[in-house]
Design a protein around this motif. Structure first.
Motif, PDB file in Angstrom:
ATOM      1  N   THR A 235       0.812  -1.214   0.000  1.00  0.00           N
ATOM      2  CA  THR A 235       0.000   0.000   0.000  1.00  0.00           C
ATOM      3  C   THR A 235       0.843   1.262   0.000  1.00  0.00           C
ATOM      4  O   THR A 235       0.298   2.363   0.067  1.00  0.00           O
ATOM      5  CB  THR A 235      -0.924   0.034   1.228  1.00  0.00           C
ATOM      6  OG1 THR A 235      -0.138   0.143   2.429  1.00  0.00           O
ATOM      7  CG2 THR A 235      -1.775  -1.215   1.306  1.00  0.00           C
ATOM      8  N   ARG A 237       2.717   4.399  -1.105  1.00  0.00           N
ATOM      9  CA  ARG A 237       2.801   5.353  -2.213  1.00  0.00           C
ATOM     10  C   ARG A 237       4.157   6.050  -2.067  1.00  0.00           C
ATOM     11  O   ARG A 237       4.310   6.986  -1.297  1.00  0.00           O
ATOM     12  CB  ARG A 237       1.662   6.359  -2.158  1.00  0.00           C
ATOM     13  CG  ARG A 237       0.286   5.740  -2.394  1.00  0.00           C
ATOM     14  CD  ARG A 237      -0.783   6.818  -2.387  1.00  0.00           C
ATOM     15  NE  ARG A 237      -2.115   6.273  -2.581  1.00  0.00           N
ATOM     16  CZ  ARG A 237      -2.683   6.044  -3.764  1.00  0.00           C
ATOM     17  NH1 ARG A 237      -1.994   6.310  -4.862  1.00  0.00           N
ATOM     18  NH2 ARG A 237      -3.901   5.564  -3.842  1.00  0.00           N
ATOM     19  N   LEU A 295      -4.174  -0.729  -4.346  1.00  0.00           N
ATOM     20  CA  LEU A 295      -3.960   0.568  -4.981  1.00  0.00           C
ATOM     21  C   LEU A 295      -4.398   0.587  -6.433  1.00  0.00           C
ATOM     22  O   LEU A 295      -4.723   1.650  -6.979  1.00  0.00           O
ATOM     23  CB  LEU A 295      -2.484   0.968  -4.885  1.00  0.00           C
ATOM     24  CG  LEU A 295      -1.928   1.278  -3.492  1.00  0.00           C
ATOM     25  CD1 LEU A 295      -0.500   1.821  -3.608  1.00  0.00           C
ATOM     26  CD2 LEU A 295      -2.804   2.262  -2.738  1.00  0.00           C
ATOM     27  N   TYR A 298      -8.116   1.992  -7.133  1.00  0.00           N
ATOM     28  CA  TYR A 298      -8.493   3.379  -6.846  1.00  0.00           C
ATOM     29  C   TYR A 298      -8.829   4.129  -8.130  1.00  0.00           C
ATOM     30  O   TYR A 298      -8.198   3.935  -9.181  1.00  0.00           O
ATOM     31  CB  TYR A 298      -7.364   4.100  -6.122  1.00  0.00           C
ATOM     32  CG  TYR A 298      -7.274   3.782  -4.648  1.00  0.00           C
ATOM     33  CD1 TYR A 298      -7.589   4.729  -3.686  1.00  0.00           C
ATOM     34  CD2 TYR A 298      -6.867   2.524  -4.204  1.00  0.00           C
ATOM     35  CE1 TYR A 298      -7.508   4.450  -2.323  1.00  0.00           C
ATOM     36  CE2 TYR A 298      -6.778   2.228  -2.850  1.00  0.00           C
ATOM     37  CZ  TYR A 298      -7.100   3.200  -1.921  1.00  0.00           C
ATOM     38  OH  TYR A 298      -7.028   2.913  -0.587  1.00  0.00           O
TER      39      TYR A 298
END
Length: 408
Positions: A235, A237, A295, A298
């Motif tokens: 997860t 970023r 992710l 999204y």
């Protein structure tokens, strides 16, 4: 205040650092308590603050004329909670709040705090990178009651806490090394399907006023009501060019989602993002609630509407400067509050939908009334026109509860 039972504290987990996940110690070096440091005008980790255990408990800053008022200290020696004596929490900030999603009598508000100090005379000043407390207080008119901790705070299957109940433990650790990974700070929390989620940012270094630099943001999960946490590296970023198998590689758009604000609506988790520091705009993504850790699932709000998968196309929904951000759905509209680092105050906006259009900002706290105040986070049990929110102040390095009205 009314409370059903307890508050509690979290435990160490794994955190993304230096290209991998590593177990880390609960206490690392910290800036000296009460001493000015380079981070004192940034979020967390030290600063210049006063611990005044003998000060009257009703000493609160005055917000001046208007609908906003200070209610009570939540943390520190001035609070009725006396978190200094009860949990070794003399100084802390943030208090990001969310509903744990449990049915009564186990429903709780979970509160995640940033860098935390305990006994300033102890080795390392009892610095923890983050801690968590729980409350079931439904009467916010006189503050937030934080009762004695009970591990897990859930009737069935509560884990046994081997730590002293009067010392709040870290949720996740960090290296504690300036320029590499100074600390790991929570920025948003939510509960979905009995699982607790926190989005953390890994802070590489603190800068001047309102500046800091991050390695990544990442999501931690807990299945025992916040007692223990696991950070999922998938997860992350990334905000720095690291080559980590199984982790999304560096993308320019990741920079706009280093800090987060969560709100659930119509089966989606809406994820508001801001860049590192306090000078960026606010961006928006959404994901089906059950896919929060994926992710690739999204969608991003772009100039062409909702676009799946392409974080680089996200456009601002609120121009800068947006500091720490919190969003709440009242039942008929969305409300956001955030720090405005240009005016030094706290602004409020409303919108019929997460993507906007958002109203023009209304200042609910001015710089000249509550100097050094930052990080407003809405209490999720706020209803109607009454909006309760926490905020932190550097001169005290502790958290207070405030009340304002949505309509002004």
């Amino acid at each position: 205040m009314r409370s059903l039972r307890t508050a509690a504290v979290g435990g160490c987990a794994l955190v993304l650092a230096l290209g991998g996940t590593v177990p880390l110690a609960a206490q690392a070096g910290a800036e000296p308590c009460g001493h000015e440091s380079p981070s004192s005008s940034g979020l967390g980790s030290g600063g210049s603050f006063d611990f005044l255990p003998d000060a009257p408990k009703d000493v609160l800053p005055d917000p001046g004329p208007g609908p906003t008022r200070t209610v009570a200290w939540v943390t520190g020696p001035r609070s009725d909670n006396r978190t200094d004596a009860r949990f070794s929490v003399s100084g802390t900030d943030l208090a990001i709040m969310w509903d744990n999603g449990a049915a009564e009598p186990d429903r709780r508000i979970l509160m995640a705090f940033g860098d935390t100090f305990g006994d300033c005379a102890a080795p390392g000043e009892e610095w923890r990178h983050n801690v968590l407390m729980r409350s079931a207080d439904t009467d916010l008119t006189d503050g937030i009651d934080v009762p004695d901790p009970v591990p897990g705070d859930i009737h069935a299957g509560s884990p046994v806490d081997a730590h002293a109940p009067d010392f709040s433990r870290e949720l996740v650790g960090a290296l504690g090394i300036e320029g590499i990974e100074k600390t790991v700070i929570p920025t948003a929390g939510i509960a979905v399907g009995g699982v607790q989620y926190i989005n953390f940012m890994s802070v590489r270094a603190w800068g001047d006023h309102g500046e800091w630099w991050t390695n990544a943001s990442m999501i931690g999960t807990s299945v025992d009501n916040g007692e223990t946490w696991h950070v999922d590296p998938a997860t992350a970023r990334l905000n720095v060019p690291l080559d980590i198998p199984g982790v999304q590689q560096l993308s320019m758009g990741n920079a706009n989602f280093q800090q987060h604000a969560y709100v659930r609506h119509d089966g989606y988790l809406y994820d508001f993002g801001t860049p590192q520091g306090r000078f960026g705009a606010a961006f928006l993504s959404r994901v089906p609630e059950h896919l929060i850790l994926d992710l690739t699932a999204y969608e991003y709000w772009t100039a062409d509407g909702w676009i799946p998968g392409d974080v680089d196309r996200a456009v601002p929904i609120i121009p800068g400067t947006v500091g720490e951000l919190s969003v709440h759905f009242t039942g008929d509209q969305f409300v956001m509050v955030y720090g405005n680092d240009v005016t030094g105050g706290i602004d409020l906006r409303t919108s019929p939908s997460p993507e906007g259009p958002w109203s023009e900002p209304r200042q609910i706290v001015a710089r000249d009334r509550l100097g050094g105040i930052y990080a407003p986070f809405i209490h999720p049990w706020s209803t109607g026109n009454d909006l309760y929110f926490t905020a932190s102040r550097w001169s005290d390095y502790n958290v207070m509860l405030l009340h304002t009205t949505v309509s002004g």
